[in-house]
Design an enzyme around this catalytic site. Structure first.
Site, short mmCIF file in Angstrom:
data_model
loop_
_atom_site.label_atom_id
_atom_site.label_comp_id
_atom_site.label_asym_id
_atom_site.label_seq_id
_atom_site.Cartn_x
_atom_site.Cartn_y
_atom_site.Cartn_z
N SER A 1 1.02 -1.22 -0.22
CA SER A 1 -0.37 0.04 0.11
C SER A 1 0.70 0.78 0.05
O SER A 1 0.60 2.25 0.44
CB SER A 1 -0.83 -0.17 1.14
OG SER A 1 -0.37 -0.31 2.46
N THR B 1 -38.39 26.26 -11.80
CA THR B 1 -39.29 24.65 -10.89
C THR B 1 -39.85 24.56 -12.62
O THR B 1 -40.16 24.94 -13.16
CB THR B 1 -40.37 25.76 -9.94
OG1 THR B 1 -41.78 24.92 -11.10
CG2 THR B 1 -40.08 26.27 -8.88
N HIS B 2 -38.99 22.76 -12.46
CA HIS B 2 -39.51 22.26 -13.29
C HIS B 2 -38.36 22.60 -14.66
O HIS B 2 -39.36 22.52 -15.35
CB HIS B 2 -40.75 21.96 -13.72
CG HIS B 2 -41.84 21.66 -12.38
ND1 HIS B 2 -42.13 19.91 -11.49
CD2 HIS B 2 -42.26 22.09 -11.74
CE1 HIS B 2 -42.83 20.39 -10.78
NE2 HIS B 2 -43.12 21.65 -10.45
N SER C 1 -12.80 23.55 -29.60
CA SER C 1 -13.05 22.09 -30.21
C SER C 1 -12.39 22.76 -30.88
O SER C 1 -12.28 23.54 -31.83
CB SER C 1 -14.83 22.22 -30.89
OG SER C 1 -14.97 21.33 -32.00
N LYS D 1 -16.46 27.29 -31.41
CA LYS D 1 -16.68 26.90 -29.89
C LYS D 1 -16.21 27.41 -28.81
O LYS D 1 -15.30 27.72 -28.72
CB LYS D 1 -16.92 25.28 -29.75
CG LYS D 1 -17.98 24.64 -30.92
CD LYS D 1 -19.17 24.86 -30.24
CE LYS D 1 -19.77 23.40 -29.93
NZ LYS D 1 -20.34 23.17 -28.41
N ASN E 1 -16.94 26.25 -24.69
CA ASN E 1 -17.21 25.17 -24.15
C ASN E 1 -16.95 25.74 -22.63
O ASN E 1 -15.87 25.81 -22.25
CB ASN E 1 -17.30 24.20 -24.84
CG ASN E 1 -17.21 23.55 -26.32
OD1 ASN E 1 -18.59 24.35 -26.51
ND2 ASN E 1 -16.75 22.67 -26.61
N GLU F 1 -18.32 20.94 -16.51
CA GLU F 1 -18.73 19.58 -17.35
C GLU F 1 -18.19 18.33 -16.43
O GLU F 1 -18.80 17.15 -16.09
CB GLU F 1 -18.05 19.17 -18.92
CG GLU F 1 -20.01 20.23 -19.41
CD GLU F 1 -19.50 20.01 -20.84
OE1 GLU F 1 -20.06 18.92 -21.54
OE2 GLU F 1 -18.88 21.20 -21.82
N TYR G 1 -9.70 -6.02 13.00
CA TYR G 1 -9.03 -5.63 11.69
C TYR G 1 -9.19 -6.65 10.76
O TYR G 1 -8.90 -7.92 10.92
CB TYR G 1 -8.29 -5.26 12.12
CG TYR G 1 -6.89 -4.80 11.22
CD1 TYR G 1 -6.97 -3.05 10.47
CD2 TYR G 1 -6.35 -5.15 9.89
CE1 TYR G 1 -6.11 -3.01 8.80
CE2 TYR G 1 -5.48 -5.36 9.08
CZ TYR G 1 -5.98 -4.38 8.36
OH TYR G 1 -5.10 -3.53 7.46
N LYS H 1 -8.29 3.44 1.69
CA LYS H 1 -7.27 4.74 1.59
C LYS H 1 -7.44 4.94 -0.16
O LYS H 1 -7.75 6.90 -0.13
CB LYS H 1 -6.02 3.92 1.94
CG LYS H 1 -5.59 4.42 3.16
CD LYS H 1 -4.13 3.50 3.55
CE LYS H 1 -4.14 2.88 5.13
NZ LYS H 1 -5.41 1.77 4.93
N1 ARG Z 1 -0.86 -0.90 5.39
C1 ARG Z 1 -2.62 -1.81 6.50
C2 ARG Z 1 -3.50 -0.84 6.43
O1 ARG Z 1 -3.46 0.30 6.05
C3 ARG Z 1 -0.94 -1.32 7.18
C4 ARG Z 1 -2.19 -2.73 8.52
C5 ARG Z 1 -1.67 -3.95 8.42
N2 ARG Z 1 -1.84 -4.76 9.69
C6 ARG Z 1 -2.06 -5.74 9.89
N3 ARG Z 1 -2.75 -6.57 10.62
N4 ARG Z 1 -1.58 -6.61 8.91
O2 ARG Z 1 -3.86 -1.48 6.73
#
Ligand code: ARG
Length: 457
Positions: free
Chosen positions: A22, A154-155, A276, A282, A284, A289, A316, A324
């Protein structure tokens, strides 16, 4: 070998490492990870769990690591999985046994949740400030054109004339509620999970109140299991962002309509439009949008996390790592939307004449005529019916509501007097709506002054 590699006899399969890393996205948490770790070791030393000199050495090295990360001179390794273990490994590489004490009485489960809360607290403040700028842009635009009248819809049908500034201030109210929601969500996220460990707390004499205090958390999460499993605050945050996006998208839709040739109510600054590649004429409203289009991504983040969480047993689970990427994307998207839309609105110009011409249609003042009859003592339903009859007669004859003679009007509305023929003025109609929240210029001026004062810091 990974930091947790003690019980393993093999290295992680490369595909597993790639699949589960991650750090490619959670690296943005690094300032908060450092902040959290410094508070943690400060507390550990105060509690006599590690010695003061070690805590100081760790804090110093963490600052040095942060400086390297700030400068882009820290090599992040995906085999170290996440930002937390990248930082901890660097600490151990620099300080050896001393660095290895940082994770005392802590799990990544409480660490990750701590970092995300610190991060979201920071972002809540940033987005609230961006919403302020958006409000300022709308108030500035309205203040520059306090007299401009357009047909309120309205509408999507002509309804009643309103001041352009009144229309803009409706959005200022929405953005104010968005700010309130973020402030409210911030209260619930500003609580400390640190010390909850992996799930059940710690046998070490940690002082959770102290780390909470050091990190500026308002309180400590009472239940260690809840503390590591909870992501409600992220869902709330994404719900609040979804509403911000929805409000921006509705404004975008108004702008798209207003700049179209059918309306020609608004001109956007050239710097906020695109052309465009084929049609030379154009201009735009692509920004508006894209705001409308990007709103889907923000909703997507909300639904992704709701779905991720719905089947998770306590506490967990690795699924939670998926909280994330879309959150970060939603935050970046909202900041980009607000940051682009505010100057676009601030630099827009209304076509007062086209708006006024559209609002001059006497049909928009039919309600004013009905209310005039109410003032003569007629029940509203009867007044509504009579005016409706008159509107029907005018339509059949192909004349405007202001084009009949008094006698002709009296065929539908026996009570009609000469002054009825003077009701068909948009300016008079707007001016008559002089009550709290109404569109009369005195009321709107009051609202503009209220907002100028509130936003003026
Ligand atoms: N990269 C993990 C997360 O964002 C960290 C937590 C990992 N914890 C574990 N017990 N493997 O959730």
């Amino acid at each position: 070998m990974a930091l947790w590699g003690g019980r393993f006899s093999k290295d992680t399969n490369q595909r597993v490492a790639d699949f589960s890393e991650s750090v490619s996205y959670d690296q943005r948490l690094y300032p908060f990870d450092v902040q959290g770790s410094i508070a943690h070791v400060t507390m550990l030393a105060e509690q006599g769990i590690i010695v003061q000199a070690d805590a100081e050495a760790i804090a110093r090295e963490l600052q040095a690591i942060k400086a390297r990360l700030d400068a882009g001179e820290f090599e992040l390794k995906s085999e170290l999985e996440d930002i937390h273990m990248n930082i901890e490994s660097a600490l151990i590489a620099a300080l050896g046994e001393v660095g290895a004490r940082v994770h005392t009485g802590r799990s990544r489960n409480d660490q990750v949740n701590t970092d995300e809360r610190l991060y979201l607290r920071h972002e809540a403040d940033e987005i609230r400030a961006a919403l302020r700028e958006m409000q300022r842009a709308m108030v500035d635009l309205g203040s520059r054109h306090p007299e401009v009248i357009l047909p309120g819809l309205t509408h999507l049908q002509n309804a009643q004339p309103v001041l352009f500034a009144h229309h803009l201030l409706a959005y200022v109210e929405m953005f104010e509620r968005d700010r309130e929601r973020l402030a409210d969500c911030r209260k619930r996220l500003n609580r400390s999970p640190l010390g909850a460990g992996a799930i059940a707390g710690s046998t070490l004499p940690l002082n959770r109140e102290r780390t909470a205090e050091l990190l500026g958390f308002d309180e400590v999460l009472r239940n260690s299991m809840d503390a590591v499993a909870d992501r409600d605050y992220i869902i709330e945050f994404l719900a609040a962002l979804s509403l911000v996006a929805m409000h921006c998208s509705r404004l975008a839709e108004d702008v798209i309509l207003w700049v179209s040739q059918r309306f020609r109510f608004l001109e956007l600054d050239d710097a906020f439009c695109t052309g465009s590649s084929l049609m030379p004429q154009k201009k735009n409203p692509d920004v508006a949008e894209l705001v409308r289009g990007k709103t889907g991504r923000v909703y997507g983040a909300l639904f992704a996390l709701l779905t991720t969480l719905k089947g998770l047993p306590l506490t967990y689970n690795r699924d939670l790592q998926e909280d994330k990427e879309s959150l970060f994307d939603a935050i970046d998207t909202i900041k980009a939307i607000l940051g682009t839309m505010a100057p676009m609105m601030a630099s827009a110009t209304p076509y007062a004449d086209t708006m006024a011409a559209a609002a001059a249609d006497p049909a928009l003042m039919a309600t004013d005529l009905a209310e005039w009859l109410v003032k003569q003592g007629l029940p509203f339903r009867d007044a509504h019916h009579m005016v409706g009859r008159y509107v029907g007669w005018c339509a059949a004859k192909g004349v405007g509501l202001d084009e009949a003679t008094l006698e002709q009007m009296q065929e539908s509305i026996p009570l009609a007097k000469p002054e009825c023929l003077e009701l068909f003025s948009a300016r008079r109609s707007v001016g008559g709506r002089d009550l709290t929240g109404g569109t009369a210029p005195v009321q709107v001026a009051k609202q503009l002054a209220f907002w100028a004062n509130r936003l003026g810091d």
